[in-house]
Design a protein around this motif. Structure first.
Motif, short mmCIF file in Angstrom:
data_model
loop_
_atom_site.label_atom_id
_atom_site.label_comp_id
_atom_site.label_asym_id
_atom_site.label_seq_id
_atom_site.Cartn_x
_atom_site.Cartn_y
_atom_site.Cartn_z
N MET A 1 -34.06 -40.75 -23.90
CA MET A 1 -33.41 -40.99 -22.61
C MET A 1 -32.20 -40.09 -22.40
SD MET A 1 -33.66 -45.12 -22.45
CE MET A 1 -35.25 -45.95 -22.70
N SER A 2 -31.61 -39.61 -23.48
CA SER A 2 -30.49 -38.67 -23.38
C SER A 2 -30.64 -37.63 -24.48
CB SER A 2 -29.15 -39.39 -23.51
OG SER A 2 -29.05 -40.03 -24.75
N LYS A 3 -30.02 -36.48 -24.28
CA LYS A 3 -30.14 -35.38 -25.23
C LYS A 3 -29.34 -35.69 -26.48
CE LYS A 3 -30.15 -30.35 -25.30
NZ LYS A 3 -29.82 -29.12 -24.54
N GLN A 4 -30.01 -35.76 -27.63
CA GLN A 4 -29.37 -36.12 -28.89
C GLN A 4 -29.52 -34.96 -29.88
OE1 GLN A 4 -27.69 -38.93 -29.47
NE2 GLN A 4 -28.05 -39.70 -27.43
N VAL A 5 -28.73 -33.91 -29.68
CA VAL A 5 -28.88 -32.74 -30.54
C VAL A 5 -28.23 -32.97 -31.89
CG1 VAL A 5 -28.37 -30.28 -30.75
CG2 VAL A 5 -28.92 -31.25 -28.52
N TYR A 6 -27.07 -33.63 -31.92
CA TYR A 6 -26.30 -33.73 -33.16
C TYR A 6 -26.40 -35.10 -33.81
CZ TYR A 6 -24.36 -29.33 -31.64
OH TYR A 6 -24.22 -28.04 -31.25
N PHE A 7 -27.24 -35.98 -33.30
CA PHE A 7 -27.41 -37.31 -33.89
C PHE A 7 -26.07 -38.02 -34.07
CE2 PHE A 7 -31.02 -34.81 -35.24
CZ PHE A 7 -32.09 -35.63 -34.95
N ASP A 8 -25.16 -37.85 -33.09
CA ASP A 8 -23.83 -38.42 -33.24
C ASP A 8 -23.76 -39.85 -32.71
OD1 ASP A 8 -24.22 -37.70 -30.67
OD2 ASP A 8 -22.29 -36.70 -30.39
N ARG A 9 -24.88 -40.38 -32.25
CA ARG A 9 -24.90 -41.77 -31.80
C ARG A 9 -25.80 -42.59 -32.72
NH1 ARG A 9 -25.46 -41.45 -25.19
NH2 ARG A 9 -23.58 -40.21 -24.82
N PHE A 10 -25.39 -43.81 -32.95
CA PHE A 10 -26.17 -44.69 -33.82
C PHE A 10 -27.47 -45.10 -33.15
CE2 PHE A 10 -26.87 -49.10 -35.51
CZ PHE A 10 -27.29 -48.69 -36.77
N LEU A 11 -27.42 -45.43 -31.85
CA LEU A 11 -28.62 -45.81 -31.10
C LEU A 11 -29.19 -44.59 -30.38
CD1 LEU A 11 -27.55 -49.20 -29.46
CD2 LEU A 11 -29.12 -48.87 -31.36
N GLN A 12 -30.49 -44.45 -30.42
CA GLN A 12 -31.17 -43.32 -29.77
C GLN A 12 -32.42 -43.86 -29.06
OE1 GLN A 12 -32.08 -40.15 -32.45
NE2 GLN A 12 -32.55 -38.68 -30.84
N PRO A 13 -32.28 -44.43 -27.85
CA PRO A 13 -33.41 -45.05 -27.15
C PRO A 13 -34.40 -44.02 -26.61
CG PRO A 13 -31.46 -45.13 -25.79
CD PRO A 13 -31.02 -44.58 -27.11
N TYR A 14 -35.65 -44.47 -26.44
CA TYR A 14 -36.68 -43.57 -25.94
C TYR A 14 -37.81 -44.34 -25.24
CZ TYR A 14 -38.67 -45.02 -30.48
OH TYR A 14 -39.11 -45.76 -31.56
N PHE A 15 -38.50 -43.64 -24.36
CA PHE A 15 -39.77 -44.10 -23.83
C PHE A 15 -40.86 -43.64 -24.80
CE2 PHE A 15 -37.15 -43.38 -20.02
CZ PHE A 15 -37.21 -44.64 -19.43
N ILE A 16 -41.91 -44.44 -24.95
CA ILE A 16 -42.99 -44.07 -25.86
C ILE A 16 -44.34 -44.36 -25.20
CG2 ILE A 16 -42.91 -46.33 -27.02
CD1 ILE A 16 -43.75 -44.84 -29.61
N ALA A 17 -45.27 -43.44 -25.34
CA ALA A 17 -46.62 -43.60 -24.79
C ALA A 17 -47.59 -42.82 -25.64
CB ALA A 17 -46.69 -43.13 -23.34
N GLY A 18 -48.85 -43.28 -25.71
CA GLY A 18 -49.81 -42.57 -26.53
C GLY A 18 -51.21 -43.11 -26.43
N HIS A 19 -52.00 -42.82 -27.45
CA HIS A 19 -53.43 -43.12 -27.46
C HIS A 19 -53.84 -43.43 -28.89
CE1 HIS A 19 -57.68 -41.82 -27.92
NE2 HIS A 19 -57.83 -42.41 -26.75
#
Length: 209
Positions: free
Chosen positions: A99-117
């Motif tokens: 949901m947001s650009k996390q280049v340096y992993f400086d946040r503890f939470l890293q939310p995301y959308f997920i979809a697949g098959h």
């Protein structure tokens, strides 16, 4: 003696510097990160209300700072009272969009959308007579939300919840005249369930360094 101590100190300093540089590379460049992990799942089947519990494994390959891919396999078991048991095997892949650009992993939470098959093989059998059984294959699409808990720059604990919509012939069980009847539907139709996953993943390498 002092020469050996100096040599040991220099070797330790070089090793510490190399590890620090490796951590910086992992932090600074998300793309190309290769991870391995283990996972546990809970599957809530809509039709009969049975909860399945599973274990599995996965690997991830990150495309860029916003997109990661996950390739997994699950083994899920469940019981319908004292009559039948069911085993499901999932093999599939997912795309995670952060949901947001996390280049340096400086946040503890890293939310995301997920979809697949995924592809699914299911087997249902009588708990007291393993010869009384039926099996079916299906494929599914899934989508939901998740987040990483970045414990260290290399290690994360991930949580996700998805709705999986399967297309194929469904297996059902009924009790008739005190006998367990297991049957497979004649026609394919959609059928869904919720899947919750908890996994631990470790970034082993940056394949595009």
């Amino acid at each position: 003696m002092y020469t050996k101590l100096i040599m040991f100190a220099l070797a330790a300093a070089i090793n510490a510097n190399a590890q620090a540089q490796a951590e910086k590379k992992i932090r600074a460049a998300s793309s190309g990160n290769f991870s391995l992990g283990t996972r546990n799942t809970l599957s809530f089947f809509n039709d009969d209300g049975v909860v399945g519990k599973g274990i599995g494994g996965q690997f991830r390959l990150q495309v860029n700072d916003r997109i990661n891919t996950e390739w997994y396999m699950d083994y899920i078991t469940s019981k319908n009272g004292v009559y039948t048991y069911r085993n499901d095997y999932h093999i599939g892949w997912s795309v995670m969009y952060y949901m947001s650009k996390q280049v340096y992993f400086d946040r503890f939470l890293q939310p995301y959308f997920i979809a697949g098959h995924c592809f699914d093989y299911a087997k249902m059998a009588d708990q007291h007579n393993s010869q009384n059984q039926a099996h079916a294959t299906s494929m599914a699409t899934q989508a939901g939300l998740g987040t990483h808990l970045n414990i260290t720059p290399r290690l994360d604990c991930s949580f996700s919840g998805q709705y999986m919509l399967h297309f194929g012939k469904e297996i059902n069980s009924t009790i008739a005249s005190d006998a367990v009847v297991i049957s497979k539907s004649n026609f394919s139709h959609p059928d869904g369930h919720l899947l919750f996953t908890v996994s631990f993943n470790y970034k082993w390498a940056d394949l595009w360094m």
